[in-house]
Design a protein around this motif. Structure first.
Motif, mmCIF file in Angstrom:
data_model
loop_
_atom_site.group_PDB
_atom_site.id
_atom_site.type_symbol
_atom_site.label_atom_id
_atom_site.label_comp_id
_atom_site.label_asym_id
_atom_site.label_seq_id
_atom_site.Cartn_x
_atom_site.Cartn_y
_atom_site.Cartn_z
ATOM 1 N N HIS A 1 -1.790 3.241 -5.908
ATOM 2 C CA HIS A 1 -3.121 3.752 -5.608
ATOM 3 C C HIS A 1 -3.761 2.962 -4.469
ATOM 4 O O HIS A 1 -4.557 3.470 -3.708
ATOM 5 N N ASN A 2 -3.364 1.699 -4.378
ATOM 6 C CA ASN A 2 -3.910 0.801 -3.369
ATOM 7 C C ASN A 2 -3.134 0.982 -2.062
ATOM 8 O O ASN A 2 -1.905 0.932 -2.058
ATOM 9 N N PRO A 3 -3.812 1.233 -0.930
ATOM 10 C CA PRO A 3 -3.088 1.487 0.326
ATOM 11 C C PRO A 3 -2.141 0.344 0.704
ATOM 12 O O PRO A 3 -1.016 0.603 1.164
ATOM 13 N N MET A 4 -2.572 -0.908 0.464
ATOM 14 C CA MET A 4 -1.709 -2.039 0.796
ATOM 15 C C MET A 4 -0.461 -2.040 -0.061
ATOM 16 O O MET A 4 0.654 -2.258 0.425
ATOM 17 N N GLY A 5 -0.672 -1.796 -1.370
ATOM 18 C CA GLY A 5 0.455 -1.769 -2.280
ATOM 19 C C GLY A 5 1.423 -0.653 -1.909
ATOM 20 O O GLY A 5 2.642 -0.831 -1.908
ATOM 21 N N MET A 6 0.851 0.476 -1.559
ATOM 22 C CA MET A 6 1.639 1.640 -1.147
ATOM 23 C C MET A 6 2.523 1.272 0.045
ATOM 24 O O MET A 6 3.731 1.505 0.039
ATOM 25 N N PHE A 7 1.896 0.648 1.056
ATOM 26 C CA PHE A 7 2.616 0.255 2.263
ATOM 27 C C PHE A 7 3.734 -0.727 1.914
ATOM 28 O O PHE A 7 4.873 -0.568 2.348
#
Lengths: 329, 349, 287
Positions: C13-19
């Protein structure tokens, strides 16, 4: 069923840099005398209440009864055995038969265990190997603690439950081993008022049904009065009065008992407000207990004898004991 | 709610249709849903309710001390004729302590552990009073306050950890009344204390209200504390005010089933054999949008209408307001609720 | 288990985590299917018209150019992801395993055991990593396993401290008393009751450990004590440096450099996103 004889517990004061220095000079170790020679007994199917202010030794007493602390003096007799001398299978048996319900039902449940797992754990620990047998016992305990419908609760985690439900899980965990001694430490004080009575009812019912000896710790006299068969009043590590709960509530003899009862606000509604009777002062320092009666510094009626000798418990009438120089003479 | 429309002049603080929302992991929870009440001068009003009923949130909303995920979603807070609900942070600074002060539940959190109480109190004075009294006269004032709340003058130079729980609570009360505010909000002031300390604090609050004329909003879950201090009361459930008014009318003749339940749930030392009741279930989740009455899930007298329509607050008689669809049956309910929910805590003896 | 599924969802859900998850997965795929993707054998010297293709700039033929010895840079970068992944994940798992156990035992037992283990941790904190690694590699010889051992041998220290402090507060919680009352042994309390509660924190340190260990491996290889039989990004930089190509052949230096940075940053980002899962207080602030 459970008997306590002249039980004592003191803790060494944690030494800071400076206090270590001063105690070197004094050459005397400081000790907090949390429990100071108390005796009582609880029979099967009976609820005994213990009341007193915080720091009076209520919780220490509970820990001593469960064998989690070693007494500094005196003993706890469980079915005739001194619990501090138990080893091996006997110790294992005692552990199974003495259980505890905590004040905070959220903190006392492992957040990573489901309800089923929580109640199963004591059975696993006590080597009940057969899964079907465990399941049967768990279901019975959940039923007794009124966790219905069973299926709805089994797979839930503590954070999915309300306070009352959590406390019933704690009760189920405590009774799944069919204990003989149950200790409830302020078991309803963190719950919402509208569900408290339900939890008290379960404790009361189970005590009678399973013939347990139950110790209920609280500072709420009205609550103790409504569920206990007898009540002991503790002050500074001593029992100052003990007797049947009607006697204690309706005709208290010790000035401290009277103070505790008079301080309870009553839900009676009137225009002109009455002032509550609240004695002044604070409980004494447990490291340097005053000589004589430990309550004398807050007692309005203290006499000379109170300063010199420590009053002993004596029987005023059948089953009603008090430790006060002013009573009876 | 109609209380708000009464004589405006003697009203010190009016809370009108207050709504507070919390952001909770993506969903919005309404913690306070349209609460109205009024505080007269020199009066003590109690807000009772269980955990999560929104009573503490009201205190935070009035003082604009809501946490970052909470926000005022509607309503007004009128202090002496001024709507303070949309005041800026600077304007609120002038009002907090000076006009409305707070006695929190945990006194230890309210006191700075590394500062002497004397300097904390003097700082409070200096922060609010433009006229520069000398530190010495201020200190003297603080010591007078200490005596007023029953602490000895010299203890003012102590650090908070040298005080017991009860003394700390006295010290926070002394600080709360230091600037002679018109309203003192006491949020569960005795929950962390023992019975005897509790009785001392209750007596102190009572004497402040009766002798010094301080107006108090007392937030608690314990109706017996309300019985000792307050003249008027508001019973809260799930963010709504379900019954309010004169304390004698509300509690001696409750019209809302929840009030009846609350009253019957308390053990009393005067009547050990009283049948206590326990209401099964728990309050609805904050994030749940309620179609009907907030108590309908647990109410034994709930009918189809209760699930569907939010009950209006109606005036039963002078200074007694109830939000329930079935007030005409109240008399019967008062008897029946004990039969339905009564437990056998105290044997059948 | 539902909890883990939920955690993964929160990370994604977190953009950083996604990346982070996306980049790490890409590297993982590269590592697994390296033989299929690589255009050339990374160790084989390439020839153009019979002549060694030394330091060829990027072209259609060699997408990222060639090295000083005429090897294909792209193929080396692809195969290099294997070392990064193996060292990163294994060392991270080892160091977290050691750290968690030491923290658990020290925190739960307290007293002398705690003092002893914590002094040991202090010593581990006091040892500088690079000189220590040089010494050990010199003694046991450079190999990928020795590098993993050196890294896990020293890097458990942070995990141990963090886990210990968690255990210290957990063991005072009433549910531990409840376990004691039911008769559970110390070992059972430690591993059945406390461990599941510190595991989220351990997993966080695995994510951070991946970043540290990959970075450490790159530094060691760059200093020339990497495994000579395996190509790693750090080693590519080492050869670029010692052959003097680093000054002229940017295509030789940039790809491994960017890969190291990307890999380490991604691992940190997953850690960061996961920390918000472990510590809900951080989550609130962000939403």
């Amino acid at each position: 069923m459970i008997e306590v004889k002249d039980l004592q517990k003191s803790f060494a004061v944690k030494e800071t840099f400076f206090s270590a220095f001063t105690s070197l000079l004094k050459k005397k170790e400081k000790r907090i005398r949390a429990v100071n020679g108390i005796s009582f007994s609880i029979h099967a199917g009976e609820i005994m209440g213990v009341a007193g202010e915080s720091g009076c030794g209520k919780t220490t007493t509970a820990m001593l009864l469960l064998g989690l602390y070693r007494p500094s003096g005196g003993k706890v007799l469980f079915e005739g055995m001194d619990i501090s001398s138990l080893k091996g299978t006997e110790l294992r048996y005692f552990r199974r038969k003495a259980q505890l319900i905590f004040q905070d039902p959220y903190e006392s449940l492992n957040p990573r265990f489901t309800v089923y797992r929580t109640i199963e754990e004591p059975l696993i620990v006590n080597r009940l190997r057969r899964k079907s047998e465990r399941r049967e016992k768990i279901m019975k305990a959940m039923e007794k603690a009124k966790l219905m419908p069973l299926e709805a609760f089994c797979d839930k985690y503590p954070h999915e439950l309300s306070g009352g439900e959590r406390q019933r899980v704690c009760i189920a965990r405590a009774i799944v081993l069919e204990p003989v001694l149950l200790i409830a430490d302020e078991a309803t004080s963190m719950l919402d008022v509208s569900i408290r009575a339900g939890i008290l009812e379960i404790i009361k019912e189970l005590t009678e049904e399973m013939k347990m000896a139950t110790l209920y710790i609280s500072h709420d006299m009205s609550l103790l009065g409504s569920i206990c068969d007898k009540i002991g009043i503790m002050y500074a590590g001593e029992i100052v009065e003990i007797g049947r709960s009607e006697d204690i509530i309706q005709s208290p003899l010790h000035p401290y008992t009277r103070a505790l009862i008079e301080a309870v606000p009553v839900p009676e509604f009137r225009r002109a407000k009455l002032k509550l009777k609240a004695i002044a002062g604070e409980p004494p320092d447990l490291v340097n207990l005053p000589r004589g009666c430990s309550f004398r510094l807050r007692c309005e009626r203290a006499i000379k004898a109170c300063r010199t000798s420590r009053p002993k418990l004596f029987e005023v009438k059948q089953g009603h004991f008090v430790a006060c120089h002013q009573v009876g003479d | 709610m109609q209380a708000a429309i009464e004589n405006e002049n003697e009203m010190l603080l009016q809370v009108d249709d207050l709504k507070v929302d919390y952001q909770m992991e993506g969903a919005v929870g309404r913690a306070v849903d349209g609460v109205s009440f009024a505080l007269r001068k020199g009066e003590c009003i109690g807000l009772v309710g269980e955990s999560g009923s929104g009573k503490s949130t009201i205190a935070k909303a009035i003082l604009k001390l809501l946490p970052s995920n909470g926000a005022l979603a509607g309503g007004r807070v009128i202090l002496k004729g001024r709507d303070i609900s949309h005041f800026t942070e600077e304007e609120m600074d002038a009002i907090r302590w000076a006009e409305i002060s707070l006695v929190p539940q945990s006194a230890m959190n309210a006191l700075n552990p590394v500062q002497r109480i004397s300097s904390q109190m003097v700082e409070t004075f200096l922060a609010h009073q433009a006229k520069a009294d000398s530190r010495k006269t201020l200190l003297d004032k603080c010591q007078q306050l200490f005596e007023m709340v029953g602490l000895s003058r010299n203890r003012i130079f102590d650090y908070p950890h040298q005080f017991s729980g009860g003394m700390r609570q006295r010290a926070t009360i002394a600080m709360a009344i230091a600037l002679e505010p018109s309203v003192v909000i006491a949020d569960e002031p005795t929950t962390a204390l023992d019975v005897i300390m509790q009785a001392q604090i209750i007596n102190l609050l009572k004497s402040l209200s009766e002798d010094k004329g301080v107006s108090i909003i007392l937030i608690t879950h314990d109706i017996s504390i309300v019985a000792q201090i307050c003249q008027r009361v508001g019973v809260m459930y799930a963010g709504r005010l379900v019954e309010s008014g004169d304390i004698l009318k509300v509690f001696n003749n409750p019209f809302h089933p929840y009030t009846m339940g609350l009253k019957a749930a308390f053990p009393t030392i005067k009547e050990l054999k009283k049948t206590l009741i326990s209401i099964p279930g728990s309050p609805p989740l904050l994030t749940k949008r309620l179609e009907g009455c907030c108590f309908s899930d647990r109410c034994p007298f709930s009918i189809e209408q209760c699930q569907r329509v939010i009950p209006h607050t109606v005036t039963i008689r002078e200074d007694h307001y109830v939000a329930c669809h079935r007030i005409e049956y109240a008399e019967r309910f008062r008897k029946e609720i004990i039969d339905i929910f009564g437990t056998r805590v105290r044997g059948q003896s | 288990m539902g909890v883990w599924k939920r955690n993964l969802k929160l990370i994604l859900h977190n953009p950083m985590g996604m990346f982070g998850v996306a980049t790490l997965s890409t590297f993982a795929l590269l590592a697994i299917f390296a033989p299929l993707i690589m255009p050339y054998d990374p160790m084989k010297c390439q020839y153009i018209d019979g002549e060694l293709a030394r330091l060829q700039p990027p072209s259609m033929h060699f997408l990222l150019g060639t090295t000083h010895f005429g090897r294909d840079v792209l193929s080396q970068v692809i195969i290099g992801s294997r070392v990064a992944l193996i060292v990163g994940s294994l060392a991270a798992i080892f160091l977290t395993f050691i750290g968690t156990n030491i923290g658990l035992v020290a925190g739960y037992c307290g007293g002398r055991v705690d003092s002893l283990l914590m002094r040991l941790t202090d010593i581990a904190f006091g040892i500088p990593f690079i000189p220590f690694a040089f010494l050990l590699i010199a003694l046991v010889g450079p190999s990928i396993w020795n590098i993993i051992i050196v890294i896990s041998f020293l890097m458990w220290r942070t995990t141990a401290r963090v886990i210990r402090s968690q255990v210290l507060s957990l063991k005072e919680r009433p549910f531990i008393t409840a376990a004691k009352v039911s008769g559970a042994s110390h070992l059972r309390i430690m591993y059945v009751h406390i461990l599941p509660n510190v595991l989220p924190m351990s997993f966080l340190y695995i994510a951070l450990g991946i970043a540290w260990s990959t970075l450490s491996e790159a530094s060691l290889s760059f200093l020339g004590i990497g495994d000579p039989r395996m190509i790693s990004w750090g080693q590519m930089l080492y050869y670029a440096f010692i052959t003097g190509s680093a000054r002229t052949a940017w295509w030789y230096v940039l790809p491994p450099g960017i890969c190291i940075a990307l890999f380490v940053i991604s691992a940190f980002m997953v850690g960061q996103a996961y920390e918000e899962v472990v510590n809900p207080r951080l989550r609130k602030r962000n939403s």
